[in-house]
Scaffold this motif. Structure first.
Motif, PDB file in Angstrom:
ATOM      1  N   LEU A  26     -10.416   0.968 -32.305  1.00 32.98           N
ATOM      2  CA  LEU A  26      -9.600   1.840 -32.786  1.00 32.98           C
ATOM      3  C   LEU A  26     -10.097   2.691 -33.919  1.00 32.98           C
ATOM      4  CD1 LEU A  26      -6.381  -0.420 -33.325  1.00 32.98           C
ATOM      5  CD2 LEU A  26      -6.677   1.935 -32.313  1.00 32.98           C
ATOM      6  N   ILE A  27     -11.172   2.016 -34.661  1.00 31.96           N
ATOM      7  CA  ILE A  27     -11.798   2.596 -35.845  1.00 31.96           C
ATOM      8  C   ILE A  27     -12.562   3.951 -35.091  1.00 31.96           C
ATOM      9  CG2 ILE A  27     -13.378   2.271 -37.773  1.00 31.96           C
ATOM     10  CD1 ILE A  27     -12.178  -0.361 -38.245  1.00 31.96           C
ATOM     11  N   GLY A  28     -13.483   3.444 -34.364  1.00 33.13           N
ATOM     12  CA  GLY A  28     -14.481   4.253 -33.788  1.00 33.13           C
ATOM     13  C   GLY A  28     -13.847   5.547 -32.985  1.00 33.13           C
ATOM     14  N   THR A  29     -12.552   5.253 -32.303  1.00 35.00           N
ATOM     15  CA  THR A  29     -11.770   6.503 -31.644  1.00 35.00           C
ATOM     16  C   THR A  29     -11.617   7.513 -32.555  1.00 35.00           C
ATOM     17  OG1 THR A  29     -11.430   4.948 -29.794  1.00 35.00           O
ATOM     18  CG2 THR A  29     -10.203   6.919 -29.915  1.00 35.00           C
ATOM     19  N   PHE A  30     -11.038   7.035 -33.498  1.00 39.72           N
ATOM     20  CA  PHE A  30     -10.430   7.939 -34.718  1.00 39.72           C
ATOM     21  C   PHE A  30     -11.554   8.565 -35.326  1.00 39.72           C
ATOM     22  CE2 PHE A  30      -6.408   5.183 -33.757  1.00 39.72           C
ATOM     23  CZ  PHE A  30      -5.751   6.354 -33.295  1.00 39.72           C
ATOM     24  N   GLY A  54     -18.934 -13.463 -41.569  1.00 38.23           N
ATOM     25  CA  GLY A  54     -19.688 -14.732 -41.571  1.00 38.23           C
ATOM     26  C   GLY A  54     -20.201 -15.057 -40.198  1.00 38.23           C
ATOM     27  N   ASP A  55     -19.491 -14.648 -39.216  1.00 37.79           N
ATOM     28  CA  ASP A  55     -19.991 -15.074 -37.632  1.00 37.79           C
ATOM     29  C   ASP A  55     -20.803 -13.627 -37.392  1.00 37.79           C
ATOM     30  OD1 ASP A  55     -20.474 -15.838 -35.120  1.00 37.79           O
ATOM     31  OD2 ASP A  55     -18.277 -15.788 -34.599  1.00 37.79           O
ATOM     32  N   PRO A  56     -22.071 -13.973 -37.143  1.00 39.81           N
ATOM     33  CA  PRO A  56     -22.833 -12.915 -36.719  1.00 39.81           C
ATOM     34  C   PRO A  56     -22.211 -12.105 -35.409  1.00 39.81           C
ATOM     35  CG  PRO A  56     -24.361 -14.709 -37.197  1.00 39.81           C
ATOM     36  CD  PRO A  56     -22.884 -15.150 -37.084  1.00 39.81           C
ATOM     37  N   SER A  57     -22.098 -12.842 -34.465  1.00 44.02           N
ATOM     38  CA  SER A  57     -21.529 -12.341 -32.899  1.00 44.02           C
ATOM     39  C   SER A  57     -20.299 -11.447 -33.238  1.00 44.02           C
ATOM     40  CB  SER A  57     -21.249 -13.420 -32.111  1.00 44.02           C
ATOM     41  OG  SER A  57     -20.396 -14.294 -32.355  1.00 44.02           O
ATOM     42  N   ALA A  58     -19.304 -12.002 -34.303  1.00 44.42           N
ATOM     43  CA  ALA A  58     -18.079 -11.331 -34.342  1.00 44.42           C
ATOM     44  C   ALA A  58     -18.547  -9.716 -35.062  1.00 44.42           C
ATOM     45  CB  ALA A  58     -17.201 -12.118 -35.180  1.00 44.42           C
ATOM     46  N   ALA A  59     -19.429 -10.021 -35.972  1.00 43.25           N
ATOM     47  CA  ALA A  59     -19.777  -8.702 -36.725  1.00 43.25           C
ATOM     48  C   ALA A  59     -20.394  -7.718 -35.945  1.00 43.25           C
ATOM     49  CB  ALA A  59     -20.667  -9.172 -38.090  1.00 43.25           C
ATOM     50  N   ILE A  60     -21.237  -7.986 -35.159  1.00 41.06           N
ATOM     51  CA  ILE A  60     -22.216  -7.151 -34.218  1.00 41.06           C
ATOM     52  C   ILE A  60     -21.087  -6.533 -33.267  1.00 41.06           C
ATOM     53  CG2 ILE A  60     -24.044  -7.057 -32.344  1.00 41.06           C
ATOM     54  CD1 ILE A  60     -24.935  -7.163 -35.503  1.00 41.06           C
ATOM     55  N   ILE A  61     -20.187  -7.592 -32.780  1.00 40.39           N
ATOM     56  CA  ILE A  61     -19.116  -7.083 -31.846  1.00 40.39           C
ATOM     57  C   ILE A  61     -18.193  -6.060 -32.433  1.00 40.39           C
ATOM     58  CG2 ILE A  61     -17.014  -7.633 -30.665  1.00 40.39           C
ATOM     59  CD1 ILE A  61     -18.243 -10.281 -29.719  1.00 40.39           C
ATOM     60  N   LEU A  62     -17.894  -6.107 -33.807  1.00 43.33           N
ATOM     61  CA  LEU A  62     -17.038  -5.113 -34.557  1.00 43.33           C
ATOM     62  C   LEU A  62     -17.770  -3.875 -34.577  1.00 43.33           C
ATOM     63  CD1 LEU A  62     -14.835  -4.324 -36.390  1.00 43.33           C
ATOM     64  CD2 LEU A  62     -15.989  -5.274 -38.373  1.00 43.33           C
ATOM     65  N   LEU A  63     -19.060  -3.790 -35.017  1.00 41.29           N
ATOM     66  CA  LEU A  63     -19.780  -2.596 -35.256  1.00 41.29           C
ATOM     67  C   LEU A  63     -20.227  -1.886 -33.684  1.00 41.29           C
ATOM     68  CD1 LEU A  63     -22.641  -3.926 -37.828  1.00 41.29           C
ATOM     69  CD2 LEU A  63     -20.433  -2.320 -38.103  1.00 41.29           C
ATOM     70  N   ALA A  64     -20.509  -2.701 -32.840  1.00 37.35           N
ATOM     71  CA  ALA A  64     -20.818  -2.196 -31.416  1.00 37.35           C
ATOM     72  C   ALA A  64     -19.658  -1.423 -30.962  1.00 37.35           C
ATOM     73  CB  ALA A  64     -21.136  -3.123 -30.501  1.00 37.35           C
ATOM     74  N   GLY A  65     -18.307  -2.093 -31.016  1.00 35.96           N
ATOM     75  CA  GLY A  65     -17.221  -1.325 -31.010  1.00 35.96           C
ATOM     76  C   GLY A  65     -16.913  -0.193 -31.547  1.00 35.96           C
ATOM     77  N   VAL A  66     -17.507  -0.149 -32.761  1.00 36.55           N
ATOM     78  CA  VAL A  66     -17.249   1.174 -33.346  1.00 36.55           C
ATOM     79  C   VAL A  66     -18.143   2.204 -33.028  1.00 36.55           C
ATOM     80  CG1 VAL A  66     -17.704   2.437 -35.739  1.00 36.55           C
ATOM     81  CG2 VAL A  66     -16.698   0.126 -35.624  1.00 36.55           C
ATOM     82  N   TYR A  67     -19.347   1.923 -32.360  1.00 34.62           N
ATOM     83  CA  TYR A  67     -20.203   2.826 -31.968  1.00 34.62           C
ATOM     84  C   TYR A  67     -20.027   3.335 -30.534  1.00 34.62           C
ATOM     85  CZ  TYR A  67     -24.872   4.297 -29.934  1.00 34.62           C
ATOM     86  OH  TYR A  67     -25.944   4.943 -29.524  1.00 34.62           O
ATOM     87  N   GLY A  69     -17.037   3.400 -29.296  1.00 27.38           N
ATOM     88  CA  GLY A  69     -15.683   3.735 -29.643  1.00 27.38           C
ATOM     89  C   GLY A  69     -15.674   5.190 -30.097  1.00 27.38           C
ATOM     90  N   ALA A  70     -16.581   5.357 -31.080  1.00 22.14           N
ATOM     91  CA  ALA A  70     -16.770   7.060 -31.590  1.00 22.14           C
ATOM     92  C   ALA A  70     -17.423   7.898 -30.627  1.00 22.14           C
ATOM     93  CB  ALA A  70     -17.885   6.771 -32.621  1.00 22.14           C
ATOM     94  N   ILE A  71     -18.338   7.398 -29.569  1.00 24.67           N
ATOM     95  CA  ILE A  71     -18.750   7.963 -28.625  1.00 24.67           C
ATOM     96  C   ILE A  71     -17.686   8.433 -27.638  1.00 24.67           C
ATOM     97  CG2 ILE A  71     -20.226   8.303 -26.532  1.00 24.67           C
ATOM     98  CD1 ILE A  71     -21.774   8.507 -29.124  1.00 24.67           C
ATOM     99  N   PHE A  72     -16.848   7.315 -27.505  1.00 25.65           N
ATOM    100  CA  PHE A  72     -15.644   7.735 -26.312  1.00 25.65           C
ATOM    101  C   PHE A  72     -14.550   8.884 -26.945  1.00 25.65           C
ATOM    102  CE2 PHE A  72     -11.728   6.605 -23.997  1.00 25.65           C
ATOM    103  CZ  PHE A  72     -12.046   6.064 -23.001  1.00 25.65           C
ATOM    104  N   GLY A  73     -14.221   8.616 -28.311  1.00 28.32           N
ATOM    105  CA  GLY A  73     -13.493   9.472 -29.119  1.00 28.32           C
ATOM    106  C   GLY A  73     -14.175  10.770 -29.672  1.00 28.32           C
ATOM    107  N   GLY A  74     -15.333  11.002 -29.525  1.00 30.24           N
ATOM    108  CA  GLY A  74     -15.630  12.251 -29.866  1.00 30.24           C
ATOM    109  C   GLY A  74     -15.584  13.175 -28.961  1.00 30.24           C
ATOM    110  N   SER A  75     -15.245  12.993 -27.643  1.00 30.36           N
ATOM    111  CA  SER A  75     -14.925  14.175 -26.719  1.00 30.36           C
ATOM    112  C   SER A  75     -13.700  15.023 -27.287  1.00 30.36           C
ATOM    113  CB  SER A  75     -14.786  13.572 -25.243  1.00 30.36           C
ATOM    114  OG  SER A  75     -13.785  12.723 -25.447  1.00 30.36           O
ATOM    115  N   THR A  76     -12.835  14.455 -27.763  1.00 29.05           N
ATOM    116  CA  THR A  76     -11.550  14.936 -28.067  1.00 29.05           C
ATOM    117  C   THR A  76     -11.647  16.053 -28.863  1.00 29.05           C
ATOM    118  OG1 THR A  76     -10.540  12.797 -28.327  1.00 29.05           O
ATOM    119  CG2 THR A  76      -9.335  14.483 -29.213  1.00 29.05           C
TER     120      THR A  76
END
Length: 504
Positions: A26-30, A54-67, A69-76
């Protein structure tokens, strides 16, 4: 591998990690939709937030989703406003914006969403299968090969030139390369070509140049051509679905560019930008003569190719990051910093020592692409309504985002003056029928080209590295063919037409 997959599935489908995927997407798309606020900025801002999880896997998943997501939404913004704020979505504006101008904004956004989903999903599948193997292939590429790869990227200029305009495209590419030399050099940390201006010490900003080449000339064209401003074609929001025939047309494109984009993304230093340009160039070059004429005027293949390639490359860029600890781009360099801050050491032993992180990130990518498709497809009719705004009112909107994107990029008022100056020059060049895309390609690839060429010259004591490394020579031969063959075909077609005219 199967054991790792099971561990990853368990970690990725936990409630916390699923929420992280959705939040990141969501954050990455917008953020991606706003020109000037690319994934690098928002990931850098969110690293302190990710560390507190705290949880490294959750943190990296969040940042990867932003990455991704931003490429996905950048086309708009590229499709609706011709204002690409992320380098990886520049090529999407070449055919996406003309489609929007024809009243096919909804269809363009649908194609972009489907192509992005397919590219990202196939990329995630290939990442799952080939990650251990590709990490060794990536090690074969050194500075000499990256220099040759940049030259191949530059050779794509023939695809962005109109019929008979290859010379103009080459000229614009050279201008882009010259602009890339402004600032500190690769060999010496000394400013050059700055004309004594401190603000140019770090060179021109990509965001400023992208806005000056695409968004600002569009706003000026609308001001200078009131008839174009008043026309209502762009405001019609219908035909959101793609037909079965259009689906058959883009399916092979999506298949080819998912694979090509992924493998380009695997190479450290290549990334989504080169993948999108090469994807567009390849599809135009292999298209039939009738389809080639449509490229740049609203071809669905010309939109599907870069959108698929950049998302597949975005996924592929995690191979060198996770398996070698080598960042393939500025964004993955920030992600590397986040991994280190979370006490995770990326490299060959990550799969063995912490499989839950490695496999959870990979599986979350597929989930993330599915989430992005579910989030974006229902929003397309509402996003496309941006074009229902009368063109006269849209001009201030374009100018605001252009100026804001340029200022935020460097936080420097001088950027606004550079933006206006370059925008006026770009408008004049556009009137003179000079293609602007090659200039941006030259600028984007120029810095990486110079860095790798300098390192190769130092390592091999001169230009002999071209002949010492067969892979480098092979890539350079491909680059020459990519420039020469289209020029030869254009001359041959012209000679044939002249022969027919004489026969008549």
């Amino acid at each position: 591998m199967i054991e790792g997959l099971l561990i990853g599935l368990g970690a990725a489908f936990s409630i916390q990690n699923l929420l992280m995927v959705i939040a990141g997407c969501l954050i990455g798309t917008f953020i991606g939709m706003l020109p000037g606020l690319g994934p690098m900025s928002i990931i850098a801002i969110m690293i302190p937030v990710a560390i507190t999880i705290g949880d490294p896997s959750a943190a990296i998943i969040l940042l990867a989703g932003v990455y991704y997501g931003a490429i996905f939404g950048g086309s708009t913004s590229s499709i609706l406003l011709n204002a690409p704020g992320v380098a990886g979505t520049v090529a999407s504006s070449f055919d996406g914006y003309p489609m929007a101008r024809k009243g096919q904004a909804g269809k363009a956004l649908t194609i972009a969403a489907i192509a992005s989903f397919a590219g990202g999903s196939i990329g995630a599948l290939l990442l799952m299968i080939f990650a251990p193997m590709l990490s060794t292939v990536a090690l074969l590429f050194h500075s000499a090969e990256y220099f040759a790869l940049m030259v191949v990227g530059l050779s794509a200029i023939a695809a962005f030139a109109g019929t008979g305009n290859v010379a103009k495209a080459v000229l614009m590419t050279l201008l882009g390369l010259v602009m890339a030399t402004v600032g500190e050099g690769a060999l010496f940390n000394m400013p050059r070509f700055t004309m004594g201006l401190m603000d140019l010490q770090s060179g021109f900003s990509f965001i400023t140049l992208a806005m000056a080449m695409f968004a600002l000339p569009e706003a000026l064209f609308l001001v200078l051509n009131p008839a174009r401003s008043a026309q209502g074609n762009g405001g019609k929001i219908d035909n959101l679905r793609i037909t079965r025939e259009e689906g058959r047309k883009i399916a092979p494109v999506i298949g080819r560019q998912s694979i090509q984009g992924f493998f380009i993304g695997v190479l450290p230093g290549a990334g989504a930008t080169i993948a999108s340009f090469l994807g567009y160039a390849v599809e135009r070059n292999i298209a039939s003569k009738e389809e080639q004429e449509e490229f740049g005027k609203g071809a669905i293949k010309g939109l599907a190719a870069p959108e698929t390639a950049n998302n597949a490359a975005c996924t592929g860029s995690f191979v060198p990051l996770l398996t070698l600890g080598i960042p393939g781009s500025g964004t993955t360099a920030i992600l590397l910093g986040a991994l280190i801050a979370l006490n995770v050491t990326p490299g060959p032993r990550l799969m063995i020592d912490e499989p839950q992180i490695f496999w959870a990130v990979i599986i979350s990518m597929y989930i993330g692409n599915l989430v992005l498709l579910i989030l974006n497809l229902p929003l397309i009719p509402y996003i496309a309504k941006v074009l229902a705004i009368p063109r006269n009112y849209l001009i201030p909107f374009i100018l605001f985002f252009t100026l804001m994107g340029s200022y935020i990029g460097q936080n420097n008022a001088t950027e606004l003056l550079i933006l206006v100056g370059m925008g006026i020059c770009a408008t004049v060049l556009k009137f003179a029928d000079y293609p602007l895309a090659p200039l941006l390609i030259g600028f984007i690839l120029g810095g990486m080209l110079e860095d790798n060429f300098s390192r190769s010259m130092q390592l091999y004591d001169g230009i002999g590295f071209i002949f010492e490394r067969p892979m480098t020579l092979g890539l350079l031969v491909i680059a020459v063919l990519l420039v020469v063959v289209p020029s030869y075909r254009a001359r041959r077609a012209k000679a044939r037409q002249e022969g027919v005219a004489e026969g008549d």
